[in-house]
Design an enzyme around this catalytic site. Structure first.
Site, PDB file in Angstrom:
ATOM      1  N   LYS A  54      53.587  16.073  28.181  1.00  0.00           N
ATOM      2  CA  LYS A  54      54.575  15.674  27.355  1.00  0.00           C
ATOM      3  C   LYS A  54      55.763  15.086  28.049  1.00  0.00           C
ATOM      4  CE  LYS A  54      55.047  18.522  23.999  1.00  0.00           C
ATOM      5  NZ  LYS A  54      55.407  19.803  23.410  1.00  0.00           N
ATOM      6  N   ARG A 124      60.674  22.557  24.394  1.00  0.00           N
ATOM      7  CA  ARG A 124      59.141  22.431  24.247  1.00  0.00           C
ATOM      8  C   ARG A 124      58.194  22.680  25.431  1.00  0.00           C
ATOM      9  NH1 ARG A 124      59.693  16.267  22.897  1.00  0.00           N
ATOM     10  NH2 ARG A 124      57.738  16.873  21.565  1.00  0.00           N
ATOM     11  N   GLY A 133      47.731  27.780  22.042  1.00  0.00           N
ATOM     12  CA  GLY A 133      48.011  28.944  22.786  1.00  0.00           C
ATOM     13  C   GLY A 133      49.355  29.116  23.419  1.00  0.00           C
ATOM     14  N   MET A 135      53.335  28.478  23.812  1.00  0.00           N
ATOM     15  CA  MET A 135      54.408  28.802  23.022  1.00  0.00           C
ATOM     16  C   MET A 135      54.812  27.398  22.021  1.00  0.00           C
ATOM     17  SD  MET A 135      58.559  29.378  23.718  1.00  0.00           S
ATOM     18  CE  MET A 135      58.667  27.756  23.210  1.00  0.00           C
ATOM     19  N   ARG A 376      50.780  10.338  23.609  1.00  0.00           N
ATOM     20  CA  ARG A 376      49.809  10.535  24.305  1.00  0.00           C
ATOM     21  C   ARG A 376      48.589   9.480  24.134  1.00  0.00           C
ATOM     22  NH1 ARG A 376      49.319  16.466  21.914  1.00  0.00           N
ATOM     23  NH2 ARG A 376      49.390  15.867  20.036  1.00  0.00           N
ATOM     24  N   HIS A 494      12.669  24.573  21.854  1.00  0.00           N
ATOM     25  CA  HIS A 494      11.362  23.706  21.399  1.00  0.00           C
ATOM     26  C   HIS A 494      11.965  22.630  20.265  1.00  0.00           C
ATOM     27  CE1 HIS A 494       7.810  22.149  19.309  1.00  0.00           C
ATOM     28  NE2 HIS A 494       7.586  21.723  20.526  1.00  0.00           N
ATOM     29  N   ARG A 616       3.990  13.037  29.269  1.00  0.00           N
ATOM     30  CA  ARG A 616       3.468  14.248  29.287  1.00  0.00           C
ATOM     31  C   ARG A 616       2.049  14.123  28.727  1.00  0.00           C
ATOM     32  NH1 ARG A 616       8.683  15.159  27.601  1.00  0.00           N
ATOM     33  NH2 ARG A 616       9.981  16.588  28.859  1.00  0.00           N
ATOM     34  N   ARG A 672       2.273  12.030  34.138  1.00  0.00           N
ATOM     35  CA  ARG A 672       1.955  13.452  34.668  1.00  0.00           C
ATOM     36  C   ARG A 672       0.628  14.091  34.360  1.00  0.00           C
ATOM     37  NH1 ARG A 672       5.844  17.900  32.975  1.00  0.00           N
ATOM     38  NH2 ARG A 672       4.827  17.976  31.046  1.00  0.00           N
ATOM     39  N   GLU A 799       9.548  20.127  42.024  1.00  0.00           N
ATOM     40  CA  GLU A 799       9.986  21.135  40.660  1.00  0.00           C
ATOM     41  C   GLU A 799       9.779  22.567  41.393  1.00  0.00           C
ATOM     42  OE1 GLU A 799       7.865  20.761  37.355  1.00  0.00           O
ATOM     43  OE2 GLU A 799       6.077  20.011  38.228  1.00  0.00           O
ATOM     44  N   SER A 818       9.627  12.591  41.567  1.00  0.00           N
ATOM     45  CA  SER A 818      10.317  12.672  40.576  1.00  0.00           C
ATOM     46  C   SER A 818      10.974  14.030  40.286  1.00  0.00           C
ATOM     47  CB  SER A 818       9.535  12.331  39.122  1.00  0.00           C
ATOM     48  OG  SER A 818      10.315  12.436  38.105  1.00  0.00           O
ATOM     49  N   GLY A 820      11.714  17.256  38.701  1.00  0.00           N
ATOM     50  CA  GLY A 820      11.314  17.873  37.398  1.00  0.00           C
ATOM     51  C   GLY A 820      12.523  19.117  37.489  1.00  0.00           C
ATOM     52  N   THR A 821      13.744  18.501  36.733  1.00  0.00           N
ATOM     53  CA  THR A 821      14.823  19.506  37.012  1.00  0.00           C
ATOM     54  C   THR A 821      14.651  20.713  36.197  1.00  0.00           C
ATOM     55  OG1 THR A 821      16.041  18.197  35.726  1.00  0.00           O
ATOM     56  CG2 THR A 821      16.527  17.854  38.038  1.00  0.00           C
ATOM     57  N   ASN A 822      13.987  20.717  34.969  1.00  0.00           N
ATOM     58  CA  ASN A 822      13.817  21.756  34.106  1.00  0.00           C
ATOM     59  C   ASN A 822      13.085  23.008  35.087  1.00  0.00           C
ATOM     60  OD1 ASN A 822      14.639  20.134  32.303  1.00  0.00           O
ATOM     61  ND2 ASN A 822      12.567  20.011  31.179  1.00  0.00           N
ATOM     62  N   ASP A 823      12.119  22.680  35.705  1.00  0.00           N
ATOM     63  CA  ASP A 823      11.342  23.604  36.475  1.00  0.00           C
ATOM     64  C   ASP A 823      12.012  24.258  37.585  1.00  0.00           C
ATOM     65  OD1 ASP A 823       9.220  24.830  35.170  1.00  0.00           O
ATOM     66  OD2 ASP A 823       8.125  22.955  34.762  1.00  0.00           O
ATOM     67  N   CYS A 885      13.417  13.497  35.886  1.00  0.00           N
ATOM     68  CA  CYS A 885      12.635  13.498  34.533  1.00  0.00           C
ATOM     69  C   CYS A 885      12.920  14.705  33.903  1.00  0.00           C
ATOM     70  CB  CYS A 885      11.273  13.053  34.602  1.00  0.00           C
ATOM     71  SG  CYS A 885      10.528  14.223  35.574  1.00  0.00           S
ATOM     72  N   TYR A 905      16.376   6.070  39.462  1.00  0.00           N
ATOM     73  CA  TYR A 905      16.695   6.144  38.417  1.00  0.00           C
ATOM     74  C   TYR A 905      16.719   7.436  37.595  1.00  0.00           C
ATOM     75  CZ  TYR A 905      11.537   7.449  38.120  1.00  0.00           C
ATOM     76  OH  TYR A 905      10.447   8.345  38.259  1.00  0.00           O
TER      77      TYR A 905
HETATM   78  P1  ADP Z   1      53.675  20.173  19.943  1.00  0.00           P
HETATM   79  O1  ADP Z   1      53.381  20.359  21.638  1.00  0.00           O
HETATM   80  O2  ADP Z   1      53.134  21.543  19.348  1.00  0.00           O
HETATM   81  O3  ADP Z   1      53.304  19.144  19.433  1.00  0.00           O
HETATM   82  P2  ADP Z   1      56.366  19.438  20.436  1.00  0.00           P
HETATM   83  O4  ADP Z   1      57.233  19.799  21.470  1.00  0.00           O
HETATM   84  O5  ADP Z   1      55.847  18.146  20.362  1.00  0.00           O
HETATM   85  O6  ADP Z   1      55.226  20.523  19.637  1.00  0.00           O
HETATM   86  O7  ADP Z   1      57.367  19.639  18.918  1.00  0.00           O
HETATM   87  C1  ADP Z   1      56.877  19.726  17.733  1.00  0.00           C
HETATM   88  C2  ADP Z   1      57.740  18.653  16.949  1.00  0.00           C
HETATM   89  O8  ADP Z   1      59.111  19.182  16.942  1.00  0.00           O
HETATM   90  C3  ADP Z   1      57.886  17.169  17.271  1.00  0.00           C
HETATM   91  O9  ADP Z   1      56.838  16.685  16.921  1.00  0.00           O
HETATM   92  C4  ADP Z   1      58.992  17.077  16.851  1.00  0.00           C
HETATM   93  O10 ADP Z   1      58.868  16.357  15.357  1.00  0.00           O
HETATM   94  C5  ADP Z   1      59.991  18.174  16.776  1.00  0.00           C
HETATM   95  N1  ADP Z   1      60.906  17.922  17.954  1.00  0.00           N
HETATM   96  C6  ADP Z   1      60.629  18.385  19.508  1.00  0.00           C
HETATM   97  N2  ADP Z   1      61.709  18.070  20.030  1.00  0.00           N
HETATM   98  C7  ADP Z   1      62.640  17.403  19.301  1.00  0.00           C
HETATM   99  C8  ADP Z   1      63.882  16.890  19.422  1.00  0.00           C
HETATM  100  N3  ADP Z   1      64.708  16.844  20.486  1.00  0.00           N
HETATM  101  N4  ADP Z   1      64.567  16.329  18.113  1.00  0.00           N
HETATM  102  C9  ADP Z   1      63.817  16.438  17.054  1.00  0.00           C
HETATM  103  N5  ADP Z   1      62.964  16.969  17.060  1.00  0.00           N
HETATM  104  C10 ADP Z   1      62.164  17.466  17.896  1.00  0.00           C
HETATM  105 MG    MG Z   2       7.695  21.143  35.090  1.00  0.00          MG
HETATM  106 MG    MG Z   3      54.055  17.277  19.516  1.00  0.00          MG
END
Ligand code: ADP
Ligand code: MG
Ligand code: MG
Length: 933
Positions: A54, A124, A133, A135, A376, A494, A616, A672, A799, A818, A820-823, A885, A905
């Site tokens: 980000k 953020r 996962g 924050m 992104r 299989h 085979r 084979r 193999e 060749s 035979g990476t399975n065996d 193979c 190959y």
């Molecule tokens: P995530 O990683 O879950 O996408 P973000 O950090 O991108 O979280 O934040 C989620 C949303 O919060 C953003 O898409 C945006 O809409 C809003 N946001 C984050 N920072 C700002 C900011 N400075 N001003 C306005 N909205 C914000």
């Molecule tokens: Mg074999």
């Molecule tokens: Mg975002």
């Protein structure tokens, strides 16, 4: 256009940085905070390891003059420091953050904590790649009972100010102070407060946007009381404390359970750490001339070049994805706010021109002014990836090599699979899930055994073969079926293997299925389906549906294999062909196929294979009456009787080989010799044995005895491979004769023939020599008899570890290897593939193995054996032809390894050939660039 310029700060490149612990504590020399904004931007898009995805994206957008609210990024190194130093910060961090805030204040004209014109910020998290996962983002930080009044006065919009405040207390209370749903509670406690207030005051669930300033003020009061009650502390009022609390929560979340589990699953090292972004707020919730949204520069589902995304009027942050209100497509902005729409269109162009790839971005509109908050590279389907790469090449945004790299090889088979009509599958719920073993979609009437499946298919029924698991005996049924569904078995079972080889749709290991062969029923969740009932399977997603869901074949398959003119005219088909043409320009390794029949060979060649890497031969002994002759041979007591039975098999094999040679039209075929233990060919049930006894006119007891006799404790390491041909040279003799007679016939038809006979399971040079003697003798005989001159090679499979380790000796006799990476994997790991299902999944969880070694080659272990064999083999015989193979020949990660060790190959099952071509081309391209794709 902003004049952005990085202040030149000497910095150590990320890779060569010394670990935090051994760093000299000289905080002055270490920048922890990187500014971004209109006036100054320290970082750039290439600094993801240090600034997180980000932060790097925000910096890059500033550099190209896009409207980004100013802010700063606290580096991932601070996260590392934090954990190396008992959750404390570098001493200089505070000062650098203060300087960062001052810079934001200067650019916005607002002041953090000010009671006239307060600056609010968002905090953020941001790892290298976005990571569930971690924050959640906190918005509107800096508000308290005083600054909220100031914000209301300054904007003349009390409702807006209190909306910001209640959002802030809610988010901060949740993610920083941990006021969350407790075990036993059904609802989020803050949402419960909102719900109660709405019902007290309006007696219904009105929309949030309908809440008045007074309602929102009351919510803030109740939220703070809730926080006090749950956490025992007052809600922090001082903006700086709020900020430090939020920063601590981001770093703290790097080590929470969810994040750890995610990192483990995706192999993300914990040393990477997360960055924190602190950024001036812009407001999408000031009224109807504001809003917030997410968009892609092109359609990520089908690749169409159109502005794609959605937005919500009068909304903040992630209201769009939260699903509280239904967002509108971005095209709707044209009506609501034409100026903002035009600006977003401009930004869309700028982003693509600069990043040269499809971007997934987040924006906010404040009083019709657009601000960018994130960008992104957008995730995409295989279909979209293909279209993006072709279009962007035509638009001269990227060159052809980049276009090749932009198509994920492991997704390519999505393009070959028949498809469910999207509108149809959306209507139905899955009744079970399993492993997506053969991608695509299939609908059919279910049958629980091969014979009935074949009979139904002959009656033109669409058949779905359902088995607990499949075995070679089911092959006919599998061929007849549109799709295969099993209750047990993994990706290398299989069923899965055959599905890949034949391009069949397959879901395996759908353990919710209770398959009752006796009753001929399948029961799932109390619902029973009888033979003839309809089920549908999605082998791309691993889902099972009740009833019939309509499908259509992929245009690429229809065009290549059936020559369908309409399919060939489609854009999808043409793009695919173009991609494959580029692959051929880029590649070093050739791609062959594993094929046992002329049809498989033809299909593979249509997909671009340039020969067979593994035929085979034993698969030829199962069809029709051949199995009877094979069984007769196995049951024979004398050499003469064995030869008599083999003589019956000879014409079958000869015809098969001739068919294959014709289908190959001059390409080489590695054939084979017999490999599996003989007991696999014998009937195992009493009824089957009795049946065979009648046919062969011998007592059933004799068959039973022979089966017992051939029983092995460990068939994988038993009487199989070249051991068969060494004990029964007459078998190899017959096979060699079939190959050479077929070669003579087809060569006389004017088609070039290049047989490469391959002796399996060789660990000693002597084993190969004994078989070589037989092959050369028969070759000589046949050439004399038929008065032809044949060109052929004899080589071996590598193999077993001893074969790899003594490759220098073996190469004296072998004209090619060749792998035979399975065996080779089974024998190197001492791990039976067919029995690994009981422990391997747990091994993967514990990260004992990173990936299933039967799907992706264990480069560090098994790979060494391959490298040794390559080196030793070529030392003896410099021109030694080297191929692979095993199943790994169709796996992109493994193919990268094979490119590295210099194989000539890879060989993959017919429908994996395009994947292998793409992966081989990408491996060659990145080897040249010296970088991973
Ligand atoms: P995530 O990683 O879950 O996408 P973000 O950090 O991108 O979280 O934040 C989620 C949303 O919060 C953003 O898409 C945006 O809409 C809003 N946001 C984050 N920072 C700002 C900011 N400075 N001003 C306005 N909205 C914000
Ligand atoms: Mg074999
Ligand atoms: Mg975002």
């Amino acid at each position: 256009m902003a004049k952005t310029r990085a202040k030149k700060t000497p910095r150590i490149p990320a890779k060569s940085r010394i670990p935090a612990k051994s760093r000299t504590p000289n905080p002055k020399s270490q920048p922890y905070v990187y500014l971004f904004g209109k006036t100054r931007t320290d970082g750039n898009g290439g600094m993801k390891p240090l600034l997180g995805g980000k932060g790097a994206g925000l910096a890059e957008m500033c550099r190209i003059g896009l409207p980004v609210p100013p802010g700063f990024t606290i580096t991932t190194e601070v996260c590392t420091y934090y954990y190396d130093h008992k959750r404390t910060y570098p001493s200089d961090l505070k000062a650098q953050m203060k300087a960062g805030l001052a810079s934001i204040e200067k650019q916005t004209g607002k002041t953090f904590g000010d009671v006239k014109n307060p600056l609010l910020v968002s905090v953020r998290s941001g790892a290298r790649d976005s990571m569930p996962g971690m924050m959640d983002t906190i918005l509107n930080l800096g508000l308290n009972d005083q600054t909220v009044e100031a914000l209301a006065n300054k904007t003349g919009n009390a409702r807006f100010a209190w909306d910001c405040y209640r959002r802030f207390v809610q988010m901060y209370g949740d993610v920083v102070l941990g006021v969350q749903k407790r075990p036993g509670e059904d609802h989020d406690p803050f949402e419960t407060v909102i719900h109660d207030l709405k019902h007290e005051r309006y007696h219904s669930d009105i929309e949030d946007t309908k809440l008045t300033a007074d309602d929102l003020q009351e919510l803030v009061r109740r939220f703070k009381a809730l926080v006090k009650k749950r956490s025992g502390h007052d809600f922090p009022a001082a903006p700086w404390d709020q900020l430090m609390g939020a920063v601590g929560a981001v770093f703290g979340s790097w080590m929470n359970d969810r994040a750890i589990v995610y990192r483990r699953k995706y192999n993300i090292p914990s040393e990477w750490g997360t960055a924190v972004n602190v950024q001036a707020m812009v407001y999408g919730n000031t009224g109807d001339r504001s809003g917030s949204g997410v968009a892609f520069t092109r359609n990520p589902a089908n690749g169409v070049k159109e502005f794609y995304g959605e937005f919500l009027i009068n909304a903040q942050g992630e209201d769009v994805v939260a699903g509280v209100r239904t967002p509108e497509p971005v095209a709707g902005l044209k009506r609501h706010m034409p100026k903002a729409h035009r600006e977003l269109e401009r930004i869309r162009q700028t982003l693509e021109k600069h990043f040269k790839d499809v971007q997934d971005f987040e924006f906010t509109i404040e009083d019709e002014v657009v601000y960018m908050l994130q960008t992104r590279n957008g995730k995409r389907t295989a279909m979209a990836a293909l279209k993006f790469s072709m279009d962007m090449f035509k638009e001269k945004l990227i060159d052809w090599k980049t276009a090749v790299m932009r198509n994920p090889a492991d997704q390519l088979d999505q393009l070959l699979a028949p498809v469910f009509d999207a509108s149809e599958s959306a209507k139905v719920d899955a009744i079970a899930t399993g492993l997506p073993a053969g991608p695509g979609a299939a609908s059919g009437q279910i049958y629980l055994n091969a014979d009935r499946a074949v009979a139904a298919a002959e009656k033109k029924q669409s058949v779905l073969l359902v088995r607990v698991e499949t075995s070679p005996e089911d092959l006919r049924g599998m061929i007849a079926a549109e799709g295969i569904l099993t209750a047990r078995g993994g990706v290398s079972s299989h069923a899965a293997l055959v599905a890949r080889q034949m391009g069949k749709v397959c879901v395996c290991g759908a353990s919710a299925l209770d398959v009752d062969y006796q009753a001929r029923t399948v029961t799932v969740n109390g619902q029973t389906y009888k033979e003839g009932d309809w089920l549908s399977i999605d082998g791309t997603a691993g889902k099972v549906f009740a009833g019939q869901v309509m499908t259509a074949p992929s245009e690429i398959v229809a065009g290549l294999l059936e020559g369908d003119a309409k399919a060939k005219a489609t854009e999808k088909f043409k793009s695919f062909q173009q991609l494959m043409k580029w692959c051929d320009q880029a590649t070093r390794m050739k791609v062959r196929t594993n094929a046992d029949t002329p049809e498989q060979a033809r299909n593979a060649i249509a997909f671009g294979a340039v020969g067979i890497g593994l035929c085979r031969t034993e698969h030829m002994f199962f069809e029709g009456d051949r199995i009877d002759a094979m069984r007769e041979m196995i049951l024979a007591d004398t050499l003469a009787a064995r030869r008599a039975a083999l003589a019956k098999l000879l014409p079958y094999q000869r015809d098969d080989f001739a068919g294959i040679f014709r289908a190959l039209g001059g390409y080489p075929a590695t054939i084979r010799f017999l490999d599996p233990p003989l007991h696999e060919f014998l009937p195992h049930t009493k009824e089957q044995q009795a049946d065979l006894a009648k046919k062969l006119r011998i007592p059933a007891e004799k068959i039973h005895q022979r089966v017992e006799q051939l029983h092995e404790f460990n068939p994988m390491l038993g009487f199989r491979g070249c051991r068969l041909g060494i004990d029964y040279p007459e078998i190899s003799e017959m096979q060699a004769r079939a190959v050479f007679e077929a070669a003579a016939i087809v060569q006389q038809e004017g088609i070039r023939v290049q047989p490469e006979i391959m002796i399996p399971l060789v660990g000693f040079k002597k084993e190969l020599d004994l078989q070589l003697e037989v092959v050369h003798r028969v070759a000589k005989d046949v050439q004399a008899e038929k008065k032809v001159k044949l060109t052929y090679m004899v080589g071996t499979m590598i193999e077993v570890p001893r074969g790899a380790l003594t490759a220098d000796e073996i190469a004296q006799s072998a004209e090619f290897f060749s792998f035979g990476t399975n065996d080779l994997t089974q024998t190197a790991l001492g791990m039976s593939r067919d029995d690994s299902g009981s422990f391997l999944p747990h091994y993967a969880e514990l990260e004992i193995v990173k990936k299933n070694p039967f799907a992706t080659i264990d480069a560090t272990g098994v790979g060494q054996l391959v490298e040794i064999a390559v080196k030793k083999g070529r030392a003896t015989r410099p021109g030694l032809k080297l191929g692979i193979c095993g199943e790994h020949g169709g796996d992109p990660d493994s193919i990268r390894f094979f490119e590295k060790v210099g194989l000539d190959y890879v060989s993959a099952s017919p429908y994996r050939v395009p994947v292998a071509r793409l992966a081989a081309a990408q491996a060659a391209l990145s080897a040249k660039r010296g970088a991973e794709p």
